[in-house]
Write a protein that holds these residues in place. Structure first.
Motif, mmCIF file in Angstrom:
data_model
loop_
_atom_site.group_PDB
_atom_site.id
_atom_site.type_symbol
_atom_site.label_atom_id
_atom_site.label_comp_id
_atom_site.label_asym_id
_atom_site.label_seq_id
_atom_site.Cartn_x
_atom_site.Cartn_y
_atom_site.Cartn_z
ATOM 1 N N PRO A 62 5.442 -22.224 5.738
ATOM 2 C CA PRO A 62 5.409 -20.761 5.650
ATOM 3 C C PRO A 62 4.566 -20.284 4.475
ATOM 4 N N LEU A 63 3.736 -19.279 4.745
ATOM 5 C CA LEU A 63 2.707 -18.834 3.804
ATOM 6 C C LEU A 63 2.696 -17.314 3.718
ATOM 7 N N VAL A 64 2.661 -16.818 2.477
ATOM 8 C CA VAL A 64 2.734 -15.381 2.226
ATOM 9 C C VAL A 64 1.434 -14.912 1.585
ATOM 10 N N LEU A 65 0.901 -13.815 2.079
ATOM 11 C CA LEU A 65 -0.281 -13.184 1.504
ATOM 12 C C LEU A 65 0.168 -12.112 0.524
ATOM 13 N N GLN A 66 -0.221 -12.259 -0.751
ATOM 14 C CA GLN A 66 0.101 -11.219 -1.721
ATOM 15 C C GLN A 66 -1.085 -10.286 -1.902
ATOM 16 N N LEU A 67 -0.827 -8.991 -1.735
ATOM 17 C CA LEU A 67 -1.865 -7.979 -1.844
ATOM 18 C C LEU A 67 -1.722 -7.185 -3.131
ATOM 19 N N GLY A 68 -2.872 -6.826 -3.707
ATOM 20 C CA GLY A 68 -2.914 -5.920 -4.833
ATOM 21 C C GLY A 68 -3.619 -4.641 -4.422
ATOM 22 N N GLY A 69 -2.918 -3.530 -4.505
ATOM 23 C CA GLY A 69 -3.521 -2.271 -4.114
ATOM 24 C C GLY A 69 -2.508 -1.162 -4.152
ATOM 25 N N ALA A 70 -2.986 0.082 -4.074
ATOM 26 C CA ALA A 70 -2.087 1.237 -4.071
ATOM 27 C C ALA A 70 -2.486 2.268 -3.033
ATOM 28 N N ASP A 71 -3.654 2.111 -2.423
ATOM 29 C CA ASP A 71 -4.104 3.041 -1.404
ATOM 30 C C ASP A 71 -3.402 2.709 -0.081
ATOM 31 N N ILE A 72 -2.724 3.663 0.480
ATOM 32 C CA ILE A 72 -1.907 3.404 1.670
ATOM 33 C C ILE A 72 -2.746 2.914 2.841
ATOM 34 N N ALA A 73 -3.871 3.570 3.091
ATOM 35 C CA ALA A 73 -4.702 3.175 4.230
ATOM 36 C C ALA A 73 -5.242 1.761 4.045
ATOM 37 N N GLU A 74 -5.703 1.442 2.829
ATOM 38 C CA GLU A 74 -6.270 0.116 2.571
ATOM 39 C C GLU A 74 -5.197 -0.969 2.640
ATOM 40 N N MET A 75 -4.048 -0.700 2.044
ATOM 41 C CA MET A 75 -2.981 -1.701 2.075
ATOM 42 C C MET A 75 -2.479 -1.918 3.502
ATOM 43 N N THR A 76 -2.403 -0.853 4.265
ATOM 44 C CA THR A 76 -1.957 -0.982 5.649
ATOM 45 C C THR A 76 -2.952 -1.788 6.469
ATOM 46 N N ARG A 77 -4.235 -1.496 6.296
ATOM 47 C CA ARG A 77 -5.263 -2.237 7.031
ATOM 48 C C ARG A 77 -5.250 -3.713 6.641
ATOM 49 N N CYS A 78 -5.088 -3.990 5.352
ATOM 50 C CA CYS A 78 -5.074 -5.388 4.917
ATOM 51 C C CYS A 78 -3.833 -6.116 5.421
ATOM 52 N N SER A 79 -2.733 -5.406 5.573
ATOM 53 C CA SER A 79 -1.550 -6.017 6.182
ATOM 54 C C SER A 79 -1.842 -6.428 7.618
ATOM 55 N N ALA A 125 3.014 -0.989 10.637
ATOM 56 C CA ALA A 125 1.770 -1.458 11.238
ATOM 57 C C ALA A 125 1.816 -2.925 11.660
ATOM 58 N N VAL A 126 2.792 -3.688 11.138
ATOM 59 C CA VAL A 126 2.839 -5.125 11.435
ATOM 60 C C VAL A 126 4.242 -5.537 11.846
ATOM 61 N N ASP A 127 4.328 -6.728 12.423
ATOM 62 C CA ASP A 127 5.613 -7.257 12.871
ATOM 63 C C ASP A 127 6.207 -8.262 11.889
ATOM 64 N N ILE A 128 5.453 -8.627 10.863
ATOM 65 C CA ILE A 128 5.934 -9.588 9.873
ATOM 66 C C ILE A 128 6.532 -8.827 8.685
ATOM 67 N N PRO A 129 7.390 -9.475 7.892
ATOM 68 C CA PRO A 129 8.050 -8.775 6.791
ATOM 69 C C PRO A 129 7.074 -8.320 5.693
ATOM 70 N N ILE A 130 7.370 -7.159 5.125
ATOM 71 C CA ILE A 130 6.695 -6.655 3.934
ATOM 72 C C ILE A 130 7.680 -6.787 2.778
#
Length: 320
Positions: free
Chosen positions: A59-76, A124-129
């Motif tokens: 199991p592998l988790v992607l950690q994102l750095g950001g605060a812009d909702i649209a960008e963070m959502t797209r990257c998710s 926007a996604v089916d995996i956990p945030i």
């Protein structure tokens, strides 16, 4: 370890795919995290290279750095498309560069912003945030401050938080000092679990032994370890006892690592940049220093040289 978790913390420049594959060899159960990757890097950089990983890393988790909702959502969404198992929001990094971009630990002062991120990303996604955060920042260091932050993100849909049990001083301390100087407050994290029994709460900070892992798991749902696992990766193997399983030997690790290294070399990856992650393999054993010296500072290092160095140390430690 039913309903419990052991994770390797996201560490910039350290938890690359080459390290994560290596770590996976010691323990098939731990959750692995990428480095923190900024949304701008994913959206405007070499996305394929940034998000690549070996299939064995799950199991592998992607950690994102950001605060812009649209960008963070797209990257998710991109993370889910790449097959990551979870997406984690960084609300813990105290570096000046991260603060300048209004991400990381400074976001603890904006619980509504983080809550909105969680809500949009989770829709926007089916995996956990999930959210990784500190127990506080600067003078916002009370238990109540952390509790209110967690309540806000939980109401937005986050069911899993990872808590670094130190506050972050955003002015006056370096990232390294922020990992060492603020005192650890494990009891605050235990109390958080008591107040939010429905949440999956993982503890991070200053944990270095299997006995300490066991102690924390009496109070919370998971333990995350960073530098102790990186500098002494065999601790991952020793942690197999938590699942009632035996540790793999270092010889077995190398037998699996060498084919991986050859495949990466064949793909054009420089060997010397990969093996920097493996210097701690023989930590605490005879010949450990020779191993580190053999692998360090050699741009033209060959795989045969790595194998020779490994064989020499294993000869000194037949039980390794």
């Amino acid at each position: 370890m039913q309903n419990k978790r052991l994770s390797i913390a996201p560490m910039i420049d350290w938890t690359t795919t080459d390290y994560r594959y290596f770590a996976r060899l010691f323990n098939p159960h731990t959750y692995l995290y990428t480095e923190m990757i900024s949304t701008s890097a994913i959206l405007h950089g070499n996305t394929e290279r940034l998000l690549r990983y070996h299939s064995d890393e799950h199991p592998l988790v992607l950690q994102l750095g950001g605060a812009d909702i649209a960008e963070m959502t797209r990257c998710s969404e991109i993370g889910q498309q790449y097959g990551y198992d979870e997406i984690n929001i960084n609300v813990g990094c105290p570096s000046d560069r991260v603060q300048h971009n209004k991400i990381g630990a400074c976001l603890m002062a904006e619980p509504d912003t983080v809550a909105n991120l969680v809500k949009s990303m989770q829709s926007a996604v089916d995996i956990p945030i999930t959210v990784k955060h500190r127990i506080g920042i600067d003078n916002f260091d009370s238990y109540e401050f952390m509790r209110d932050f967690v309540q806000a993100v939980a109401e937005a849909g986050c069911q899993h938080v990872i808590v670094h049990a130190r506050i972050a001083w955003l002015q006056g301390l370096s990232p390294k000092q922020n990992r060492e100087i603020p005192p650890l407050r494990y009891d605050d994290v235990y109390r958080l679990k008591q107040e939010f029994p429905q949440l999956f709460i993982e503890i991070n900070g200053g944990i270095t032994t299997v006995d300490e892992i066991k102690q924390h798991l009496n109070h919370v749902d998971g333990v995350m370890i960073g530098r102790a696992f990186y500098h002494n990766p065999y601790l991952l193997a020793e942690s197999m006892c938590l699942w009632g399983q035996a540790s793999i030997s270092r010889q077995q690790v190398l037998d699996k690592l060498y084919p991986y290294l050859q495949s990466q070399i064949d793909n054009g990856e420089p060997l010397h940049s990969m093996v920097r992650h493996y210097l701690g393999l023989f930590q605490g054993l005879a010949g450990a220093r020779k191993w580190r010296q053999a692998l360090s500072g050699k741009p033209n290092l060959t795989l045969d040289e790595v194998k020779k160095a490994g064989d020499e140390v294993l000869a000194l430690n037949p039980e390794a």
